[in-house]
Design an enzyme around this catalytic site. Structure first.
Site, mmCIF file in Angstrom:
data_model
loop_
_atom_site.group_PDB
_atom_site.id
_atom_site.type_symbol
_atom_site.label_atom_id
_atom_site.label_comp_id
_atom_site.label_asym_id
_atom_site.label_seq_id
_atom_site.Cartn_x
_atom_site.Cartn_y
_atom_site.Cartn_z
ATOM 1 N N PRO A 127 0.615 -1.270 -0.017
ATOM 2 C CA PRO A 127 0.026 -0.190 0.016
ATOM 3 C C PRO A 127 0.689 1.581 0.023
ATOM 4 O O PRO A 127 0.393 2.480 -0.716
ATOM 5 C CB PRO A 127 -0.875 -0.042 1.410
ATOM 6 C CG PRO A 127 -0.811 -1.698 1.626
ATOM 7 C CD PRO A 127 0.344 -2.402 0.970
ATOM 8 N N GLU B 198 5.107 -2.599 -13.861
ATOM 9 C CA GLU B 198 6.236 -2.920 -14.113
ATOM 10 C C GLU B 198 7.144 -1.721 -14.085
ATOM 11 O O GLU B 198 8.440 -1.778 -14.830
ATOM 12 C CB GLU B 198 6.358 -3.739 -15.254
ATOM 13 C CG GLU B 198 5.736 -4.863 -15.514
ATOM 14 C CD GLU B 198 6.138 -6.205 -15.012
ATOM 15 O OE1 GLU B 198 7.294 -6.478 -14.481
ATOM 16 O OE2 GLU B 198 5.271 -7.054 -14.756
ATOM 17 N N GLY C 277 5.605 1.167 -4.556
ATOM 18 C CA GLY C 277 5.585 0.597 -5.640
ATOM 19 C C GLY C 277 6.670 0.746 -6.534
ATOM 20 O O GLY C 277 7.646 -0.325 -6.445
ATOM 21 N N SER C 278 7.292 1.877 -6.694
ATOM 22 C CA SER C 278 8.473 2.081 -7.273
ATOM 23 C C SER C 278 9.623 1.981 -6.319
ATOM 24 O O SER C 278 10.470 1.239 -6.886
ATOM 25 C CB SER C 278 8.398 3.705 -7.689
ATOM 26 O OG SER C 278 7.527 3.924 -8.493
ATOM 27 N N ARG D 271 -16.294 6.828 -41.983
ATOM 28 C CA ARG D 271 -17.072 7.989 -41.487
ATOM 29 C C ARG D 271 -16.829 9.208 -42.506
ATOM 30 O O ARG D 271 -15.673 9.469 -42.767
ATOM 31 C CB ARG D 271 -16.516 8.412 -40.016
ATOM 32 C CG ARG D 271 -16.851 9.754 -39.473
ATOM 33 C CD ARG D 271 -18.460 9.508 -38.828
ATOM 34 N NE ARG D 271 -18.933 10.636 -38.168
ATOM 35 C CZ ARG D 271 -20.066 10.786 -37.902
ATOM 36 N NH1 ARG D 271 -20.913 9.647 -38.131
ATOM 37 N NH2 ARG D 271 -20.499 12.003 -37.431
ATOM 38 N N THR E 154 -1.972 -8.703 -9.300
ATOM 39 C CA THR E 154 -2.705 -9.226 -10.370
ATOM 40 C C THR E 154 -2.792 -10.980 -10.344
ATOM 41 O O THR E 154 -1.915 -11.377 -10.101
ATOM 42 C CB THR E 154 -1.923 -9.011 -11.738
ATOM 43 O OG1 THR E 154 -1.755 -7.480 -11.717
ATOM 44 C CG2 THR E 154 -2.664 -9.335 -12.975
ATOM 45 N N ILE F 159 -9.872 10.401 -33.732
ATOM 46 C CA ILE F 159 -10.667 10.078 -34.946
ATOM 47 C C ILE F 159 -11.974 9.490 -34.861
ATOM 48 O O ILE F 159 -12.744 9.724 -35.715
ATOM 49 C CB ILE F 159 -9.641 9.079 -35.709
ATOM 50 C CG1 ILE F 159 -8.223 9.729 -35.982
ATOM 51 C CG2 ILE F 159 -10.359 8.394 -36.686
ATOM 52 C CD1 ILE F 159 -7.298 8.863 -36.406
ATOM 53 N N GLY G 112 -17.317 11.614 -31.451
ATOM 54 C CA GLY G 112 -18.069 11.394 -30.232
ATOM 55 C C GLY G 112 -18.433 9.955 -30.065
ATOM 56 O O GLY G 112 -18.729 9.614 -28.969
ATOM 57 N N TRP H 274 -2.299 -4.478 -5.158
ATOM 58 C CA TRP H 274 -1.990 -4.567 -6.703
ATOM 59 C C TRP H 274 -1.693 -5.880 -7.227
ATOM 60 O O TRP H 274 -0.621 -5.832 -7.901
ATOM 61 C CB TRP H 274 -1.186 -3.488 -7.241
ATOM 62 C CG TRP H 274 -1.713 -1.953 -6.956
ATOM 63 C CD1 TRP H 274 -1.044 -0.949 -6.423
ATOM 64 C CD2 TRP H 274 -3.182 -1.427 -7.621
ATOM 65 N NE1 TRP H 274 -2.016 0.024 -6.413
ATOM 66 C CE2 TRP H 274 -2.979 -0.283 -7.046
ATOM 67 C CE3 TRP H 274 -4.135 -2.202 -8.504
ATOM 68 C CZ2 TRP H 274 -3.983 0.506 -7.690
ATOM 69 C CZ3 TRP H 274 -5.064 -1.298 -8.986
ATOM 70 C CH2 TRP H 274 -4.942 0.244 -8.236
HETATM 71 C C1 LIG Z 1 -3.842 -2.667 -12.433
HETATM 72 C C2 LIG Z 1 -2.541 -2.887 -11.764
HETATM 73 C C3 LIG Z 1 -1.747 -4.219 -11.806
HETATM 74 C C4 LIG Z 1 -0.787 -4.269 -10.901
HETATM 75 N N1 LIG Z 1 -0.195 -5.549 -10.727
HETATM 76 C C5 LIG Z 1 0.935 -5.643 -9.976
HETATM 77 C C6 LIG Z 1 1.390 -6.757 -9.649
HETATM 78 O O1 LIG Z 1 0.930 -8.191 -10.302
HETATM 79 N N2 LIG Z 1 2.452 -7.136 -8.825
HETATM 80 C C7 LIG Z 1 3.022 -6.164 -8.216
HETATM 81 O O2 LIG Z 1 3.859 -6.106 -7.425
HETATM 82 N N3 LIG Z 1 2.708 -5.042 -8.646
HETATM 83 C C8 LIG Z 1 1.722 -4.646 -9.345
HETATM 84 N N4 LIG Z 1 1.135 -3.181 -9.801
HETATM 85 C C9 LIG Z 1 1.721 -2.232 -8.891
HETATM 86 C C10 LIG Z 1 2.742 -1.485 -9.796
HETATM 87 O O3 LIG Z 1 3.917 -1.883 -10.149
HETATM 88 C C11 LIG Z 1 3.026 -0.075 -9.103
HETATM 89 O O4 LIG Z 1 1.718 0.527 -9.285
HETATM 90 C C12 LIG Z 1 4.073 0.983 -9.774
HETATM 91 O O5 LIG Z 1 5.250 0.112 -9.787
HETATM 92 C C13 LIG Z 1 4.185 2.291 -9.322
HETATM 93 O O6 LIG Z 1 3.925 2.154 -7.713
HETATM 94 P P1 LIG Z 1 3.165 3.186 -7.074
HETATM 95 O O7 LIG Z 1 1.677 2.899 -7.677
HETATM 96 O O8 LIG Z 1 3.266 2.791 -5.504
HETATM 97 O O9 LIG Z 1 3.602 4.528 -7.391
HETATM 98 P P2 LIG Z 1 4.605 5.218 -6.640
HETATM 99 O O10 LIG Z 1 5.757 4.544 -6.710
HETATM 100 O O11 LIG Z 1 4.235 5.895 -5.391
HETATM 101 O O12 LIG Z 1 4.982 6.740 -7.706
HETATM 102 C C14 LIG Z 1 4.038 7.736 -7.800
HETATM 103 C C15 LIG Z 1 4.472 8.685 -8.963
HETATM 104 O O13 LIG Z 1 5.663 9.241 -8.393
HETATM 105 C C16 LIG Z 1 6.776 8.888 -9.582
HETATM 106 N N5 LIG Z 1 7.874 8.417 -9.001
HETATM 107 C C17 LIG Z 1 8.338 7.671 -7.694
HETATM 108 N N6 LIG Z 1 9.483 7.673 -7.486
HETATM 109 C C18 LIG Z 1 10.218 8.582 -8.452
HETATM 110 C C19 LIG Z 1 11.672 9.069 -8.501
HETATM 111 N N7 LIG Z 1 12.701 8.520 -7.765
HETATM 112 N N8 LIG Z 1 11.759 10.030 -9.630
HETATM 113 C C20 LIG Z 1 10.706 10.417 -10.055
HETATM 114 N N9 LIG Z 1 9.472 10.155 -9.973
HETATM 115 C C21 LIG Z 1 9.325 9.055 -9.271
HETATM 116 C C22 LIG Z 1 6.079 7.525 -10.122
HETATM 117 O O14 LIG Z 1 6.652 7.559 -11.598
HETATM 118 C C23 LIG Z 1 4.776 8.135 -10.196
HETATM 119 O O15 LIG Z 1 4.486 8.951 -11.174
HETATM 120 C C24 LIG Z 1 -0.038 -3.125 -10.549
HETATM 121 C C25 LIG Z 1 -0.621 -1.996 -10.652
HETATM 122 C C26 LIG Z 1 -1.741 -1.622 -11.211
HETATM 123 C C27 LIG Z 1 -2.407 -0.422 -11.309
#
Ligand SMILES: Cc1cc2nc3c(=O)[nH]c(=O)nc-3n(C[C@H](O)[C@H](O)[C@H](O)COP(=O)(O)OP(=O)(O)OC[C@H]3O[C@@H](n4cnc5c(N)ncnc54)[C@H](O)[C@@H]3O)c2cc1C
Length: 400
Positions: A129, A380, A132-133, A285, A160, A354, A357, A158
């Site tokens: 929660p 990813e 992610g990154s 169209r 999948t 393209i 509406g 998240w």
């Molecule tokens: C539908 C869906 C399916 C998914 N499936 C999986 C899965 O199967 N397994 C799994 O592990 N994860 C999964 N994910 C998670 C996904 O990998 C993460 O959402 C993604 O890695 C981004 O992490 P976050 O959402 O926490 O965003 P954050 O890391 O919080 O980032 C928020 C924003 O800040 C930016 N940011 C973060 N750090 C930096 C930095 N150092 N410099 C510049 N910008 C930065 C990011 O690019 C983004 O724009 C899924 C997500 C979705 C939406």
């Protein structure tokens, strides 16, 4: 490097088969499953029959034994149909990649034959929660119990295929004292009961809250996973405890590299479909007395879309070929993922424009693509993270 992009006869035959499957089974049914947000069970059953869960699993384990390049071509065709369908096999593919590269012989023998047929399916779990990154910030942890098993506690986000999977390749913290966080993480193969919201018996302590409601990428579930005293036997450390303990971070990063080729292929597939829809609609169209395709502004859009599709496909195949050849391809995989996912978003938006509406109406396929495409910018590793990876790798390769 010079890359051969001509498909082999085997690749042509497989792609033709998957394209036909997408045209006959996926595209005509995607609207229904998307609108209902329902799991496309009959389509998935047919994918099992076609062997699509075992594309990259060696023949000795009952798979097709094909390479990443062929897999990427298949993913493009499936994603052209509906990216949710490729989502059903993508985490499974990553799980089988992890097993093949890092798993012990016992783990391969135990899981791969049933993964090849799709009898059991795999999920892949890094995100939480609060992260992610920033994977190194993972909080979910495992501690060793007196009887040798590991107890996992924490929350994942998240995931999948989080509900219907039988195995979750999950990265958790095992050494809180590690000098650097990524040196204290382990990948566990967490077994669970497919489809159970609350696990019991040997899988007690792993629960799956109701699936997350999403803008697009419907049909395939994304869930949280709650580990609350879940016991994982020591033999389920990926690679075995002796080889795999505290090695999870580099293992998962390696898997993300092929995962990026995989997402790039999805970008190509959705971009290709958007181009097809735009080509058709713009010739049907009429506006100002002629088909809109006869207006130069529309032709420019089509030209830009076709160029992006082509470039994205070439970059994706190049990254896959390099990986298959055992060459270093981290930079190329990052570039392919960045370019192809952005190309997917670009082509879908141009096709949407393209359609005028009608593109806003649920009657038209492009409306679904418009909700699906943004996922590829996030999954990813976001576009920002890809740029970081590309920048870092560039400087490593061109150090002065
Ligand atoms: C539908 C869906 C399916 C998914 N499936 C999986 C899965 O199967 N397994 C799994 O592990 N994860 C999964 N994910 C998670 C996904 O990998 C993460 O959402 C993604 O890695 C981004 O992490 P976050 O959402 O926490 O965003 P954050 O890391 O919080 O980032 C928020 C924003 O800040 C930016 N940011 C973060 N750090 C930096 C930095 N150092 N410099 C510049 N910008 C930065 C990011 O690019 C983004 O724009 C899924 C997500 C979705 C939406």
């Amino acid at each position: 490097m010079a890359v051969a992009i001509e498909k082999t006869d085997e690749q042509k035959a497989i792609c033709e088969m998957v394209r036909q499957f997408a045209d006959e089974q996926i595209i005509p049914n995607a609207e229904h499953y998307d609108h209902e947000d329902a799991f496309p069970e009959p389509i998935v059953e047919q994918m099992k029959e076609l062997g699509l869960f075992g594309v990259t699993i060696p023949e000795e384990y009952g798979g097709m034994g094909l390479d990443l390049t062929t897999y990427a071509m298949i993913v493009e065709e499936l994603s052209r149909g509906w990216i949710s369908i490729s989502g059903v096999i993508n985490t499974h593919f990553i799980g089988s990649y992890l097993l093949l590269k890092f798993g012990s012989e016992e783990q391969k023998d135990k899981y791969l034959p049933r993964m090849a047929t799709g009898e059991i399916r795999a999920a892949f779990s890094l995100s939480e929660p609060e992260l992610g990154s920033d994977v190194a910030a993972i909080k979910t942890s495992a501690k060793k119990l007196d009887d040798g098993a590991w107890e996992i506690n924490g929350q994942k986000m998240w995931v999948t295929n989080g509900l219907r999977s039988d195995l979750v390749f999950v990265l958790v913290r095992t050494d809180p004292q590690a000098e650097r966080p990524h040196k204290g993480m382990t990948c566990f193969i967490a077994e669970k009961e497919a489809g159970a919201a609350e696990n019991s018996g040997p899988y007690e302590g792993l629960n799956v809250p109701p699936q997350i409601k999403k803008m697009g990428y419907k049909g395939v579930e994304s869930t949280e996973l709650v580990f609350d005293g879940y016991r994982c036997p020591a033999e389920n450390v990926l690679g075995g405890e002796a080889a795999g303990l505290n090695k999870g971070f580099p293992q998962m990063m390696d898997a993300l590299e092929v995962g990026r080729v995989n997402v790039a292929a999805r970008g190509v597939g959705i971009a290709q479909r958007a181009l097809e829809l735009a080509l058709r609609y713009s010739q049907e169209r009429k506006a100002f007395g002629k088909p809109i395709a006869q207006h130069q502004a529309i032709q420019f859009k089509l030209a830009d879309m076709a160029t992006q599709v082509d470039a994205a496909r070439l970059m994706t195949i190049r990254a896959a070929l390099m990986k298959d050849a055992g060459e270093r391809s981290d930079l190329e995989a990052g570039m392919a993922k960045l370019f192809a996912s952005e190309a997917g978003r670009f082509c879908v938006e141009e096709a949407f424009r393209i359609h005028g509406g009608y593109g806003y109406s649920k009657e038209y396929e492009i409306e679904r693509l418009y909700r699906d495409a943004p996922l590829l910018l996030i999954d990813e590793g976001t576009s920002e993270i890809q740029r970081m990876v590309i920048g870092r790798k560039l400087l490593e390769r061109h150090k002065i």
